[in-house]
Design a protein around this motif. Structure first.
Motif, PDB file in Angstrom:
ATOM      1  N   LYS A 153       0.760  -1.220  -0.007  1.00  0.00           N
ATOM      2  CA  LYS A 153       0.027   0.022  -0.041  1.00  0.00           C
ATOM      3  C   LYS A 153       0.941   1.254  -0.017  1.00  0.00           C
ATOM      4  O   LYS A 153       1.913   1.372   0.596  1.00  0.00           O
ATOM      5  N   LEU A 154       0.459   2.380  -0.727  1.00  0.00           N
ATOM      6  CA  LEU A 154       1.044   3.596  -0.639  1.00  0.00           C
ATOM      7  C   LEU A 154       0.169   4.481  -0.334  1.00  0.00           C
ATOM      8  O   LEU A 154      -0.735   4.839  -1.067  1.00  0.00           O
ATOM      9  N   THR A 155       0.514   5.526   0.449  1.00  0.00           N
ATOM     10  CA  THR A 155      -0.306   6.758   0.796  1.00  0.00           C
ATOM     11  C   THR A 155       0.092   8.036   0.268  1.00  0.00           C
ATOM     12  O   THR A 155       1.363   8.135   0.583  1.00  0.00           O
ATOM     13  N   TRP A 156      -0.350   8.632  -0.704  1.00  0.00           N
ATOM     14  CA  TRP A 156       0.315   9.812  -1.260  1.00  0.00           C
ATOM     15  C   TRP A 156       0.691  10.850  -0.392  1.00  0.00           C
ATOM     16  O   TRP A 156       1.877  11.461  -0.396  1.00  0.00           O
ATOM     17  N   ASN A 157      -0.361  11.490   0.674  1.00  0.00           N
ATOM     18  CA  ASN A 157       0.014  12.677   1.319  1.00  0.00           C
ATOM     19  C   ASN A 157       0.913  12.419   2.249  1.00  0.00           C
ATOM     20  O   ASN A 157       1.669  13.347   2.750  1.00  0.00           O
ATOM     21  N   THR A 158       1.273  10.989   2.775  1.00  0.00           N
ATOM     22  CA  THR A 158       2.288  10.859   3.782  1.00  0.00           C
ATOM     23  C   THR A 158       3.428  10.178   3.255  1.00  0.00           C
ATOM     24  O   THR A 158       4.423   9.920   3.999  1.00  0.00           O
ATOM     25  N   ALA A 159       3.455   9.802   2.093  1.00  0.00           N
ATOM     26  CA  ALA A 159       4.333   8.864   1.375  1.00  0.00           C
ATOM     27  C   ALA A 159       4.552   7.528   2.072  1.00  0.00           C
ATOM     28  O   ALA A 159       5.713   7.031   2.070  1.00  0.00           O
ATOM     29  N   ASP A 160       3.749   7.140   3.038  1.00  0.00           N
ATOM     30  CA  ASP A 160       3.671   5.742   3.728  1.00  0.00           C
ATOM     31  C   ASP A 160       3.806   4.681   2.841  1.00  0.00           C
ATOM     32  O   ASP A 160       2.793   4.664   1.866  1.00  0.00           O
ATOM     33  N   ILE A 161       4.339   3.508   3.021  1.00  0.00           N
ATOM     34  CA  ILE A 161       4.336   2.454   2.243  1.00  0.00           C
ATOM     35  C   ILE A 161       4.420   1.367   3.280  1.00  0.00           C
ATOM     36  O   ILE A 161       5.003   1.402   4.050  1.00  0.00           O
ATOM     37  N   HIS A 162       3.426   0.170   2.960  1.00  0.00           N
ATOM     38  CA  HIS A 162       3.335  -0.926   3.702  1.00  0.00           C
ATOM     39  C   HIS A 162       3.224  -2.012   2.840  1.00  0.00           C
ATOM     40  O   HIS A 162       2.602  -2.060   2.017  1.00  0.00           O
ATOM     41  N   TYR A 163       4.190  -2.847   3.502  1.00  0.00           N
ATOM     42  CA  TYR A 163       3.956  -4.376   2.975  1.00  0.00           C
ATOM     43  C   TYR A 163       3.670  -5.536   3.715  1.00  0.00           C
ATOM     44  O   TYR A 163       3.743  -5.360   4.849  1.00  0.00           O
ATOM     45  N   ALA A 164       2.882  -6.514   2.940  1.00  0.00           N
ATOM     46  CA  ALA A 164       2.609  -7.640   3.860  1.00  0.00           C
ATOM     47  C   ALA A 164       3.881  -8.489   4.262  1.00  0.00           C
ATOM     48  O   ALA A 164       4.760  -8.435   3.539  1.00  0.00           O
ATOM     49  N   GLU A 165       3.733  -9.022   5.286  1.00  0.00           N
ATOM     50  CA  GLU A 165       5.087  -9.661   5.717  1.00  0.00           C
ATOM     51  C   GLU A 165       5.483 -10.747   5.050  1.00  0.00           C
ATOM     52  O   GLU A 165       6.798 -10.940   4.724  1.00  0.00           O
ATOM     53  N   SER A 166       4.544 -11.341   4.118  1.00  0.00           N
ATOM     54  CA  SER A 166       5.075 -12.573   3.243  1.00  0.00           C
ATOM     55  C   SER A 166       5.874 -11.998   1.894  1.00  0.00           C
ATOM     56  O   SER A 166       6.485 -12.754   1.191  1.00  0.00           O
ATOM     57  N   VAL A 167       5.595 -10.704   1.460  1.00  0.00           N
ATOM     58  CA  VAL A 167       6.714 -10.122   0.504  1.00  0.00           C
ATOM     59  C   VAL A 167       7.364  -9.011   0.723  1.00  0.00           C
ATOM     60  O   VAL A 167       8.226  -8.755  -0.170  1.00  0.00           O
ATOM     61  N   GLU A 168       7.749  -8.689   1.977  1.00  0.00           N
ATOM     62  CA  GLU A 168       8.572  -7.791   2.603  1.00  0.00           C
ATOM     63  C   GLU A 168       9.979  -8.092   2.308  1.00  0.00           C
ATOM     64  O   GLU A 168      10.564  -9.217   2.269  1.00  0.00           O
ATOM     65  N   GLY A 169      10.666  -7.200   1.576  1.00  0.00           N
ATOM     66  CA  GLY A 169      12.249  -7.497   0.925  1.00  0.00           C
ATOM     67  C   GLY A 169      12.032  -8.147  -0.236  1.00  0.00           C
ATOM     68  O   GLY A 169      13.235  -8.080  -0.826  1.00  0.00           O
ATOM     69  N   ARG A 170      10.912  -8.574  -0.839  1.00  0.00           N
ATOM     70  CA  ARG A 170      11.010  -9.218  -2.253  1.00  0.00           C
ATOM     71  C   ARG A 170      10.376  -8.158  -3.298  1.00  0.00           C
ATOM     72  O   ARG A 170      10.652  -8.154  -4.382  1.00  0.00           O
ATOM     73  N   PHE A 171       9.178  -7.586  -2.910  1.00  0.00           N
ATOM     74  CA  PHE A 171       8.381  -6.767  -3.799  1.00  0.00           C
ATOM     75  C   PHE A 171       8.489  -5.144  -3.160  1.00  0.00           C
ATOM     76  O   PHE A 171       8.807  -4.766  -2.118  1.00  0.00           O
ATOM     77  N   LYS A 172       8.336  -4.505  -4.111  1.00  0.00           N
ATOM     78  CA  LYS A 172       8.452  -3.041  -4.122  1.00  0.00           C
ATOM     79  C   LYS A 172       7.245  -2.370  -4.912  1.00  0.00           C
ATOM     80  O   LYS A 172       7.256  -2.417  -6.143  1.00  0.00           O
TER      81      LYS A 172
END
Length: 119
Positions: free
Chosen positions: A50-69
């Motif tokens: 997930k990407l939130t535009w106004n805060t630039a926050d990015i969140h990944y599911a644990e299962s894809v962290e480090g592999r997906f961007k």
């Protein structure tokens, strides 16, 4: 009204990479959030990134962290998901979605693109 269209899915071997793209028509504002979800056969749809535009926050599911961007260009109305070191467990239909970051709903969805990873 926003319409979303995904592309870039396919069938690959384990360890390969794919890059998914999502093209939006309509208005994507700084108050929007955008995300990639996936749904495997017989399973619930899950949030991948997930990407939130106004805060630039990015969140990944644990299962894809480090592999997906996840990345995007709001002005070009484009969202991408770079997927590296794909595994059979990543096999699913991948959807892009968008909505307002407050109240945090997902109001618009694409039709999905199939990703199949063979062992």
């Amino acid at each position: 009204q926003v319409q979303l269209a995904e592309s870039g899915g396919g069938r690959v071997q384990a360890g390969a990479s794919l890059r998914l793209s999502c093209t939006a028509t309509g208005r994507i504002t700084p108050q929007h959030q955008q995300a990639w979800f996936r749904q495997a056969p017989g399973k619930d749809r899950e949030l991948v990134a997930k990407l939130t535009w106004n805060t630039a926050d990015i969140h990944y599911a644990e299962s894809v962290e480090g592999r997906f961007k996840i990345s995007g260009d709001r002005n070009k109305k484009m969202l991408w998901l770079q997927m590296n070191d794909l595994q059979p467990g990543d096999t699913a239909v991948y959807f892009c979605a968008t909505g307002l970051s407050y109240p945090g709903t997902w109001d618009y969805w694409g039709q999905g693109t199939q990703v199949t990873v063979e062992a």
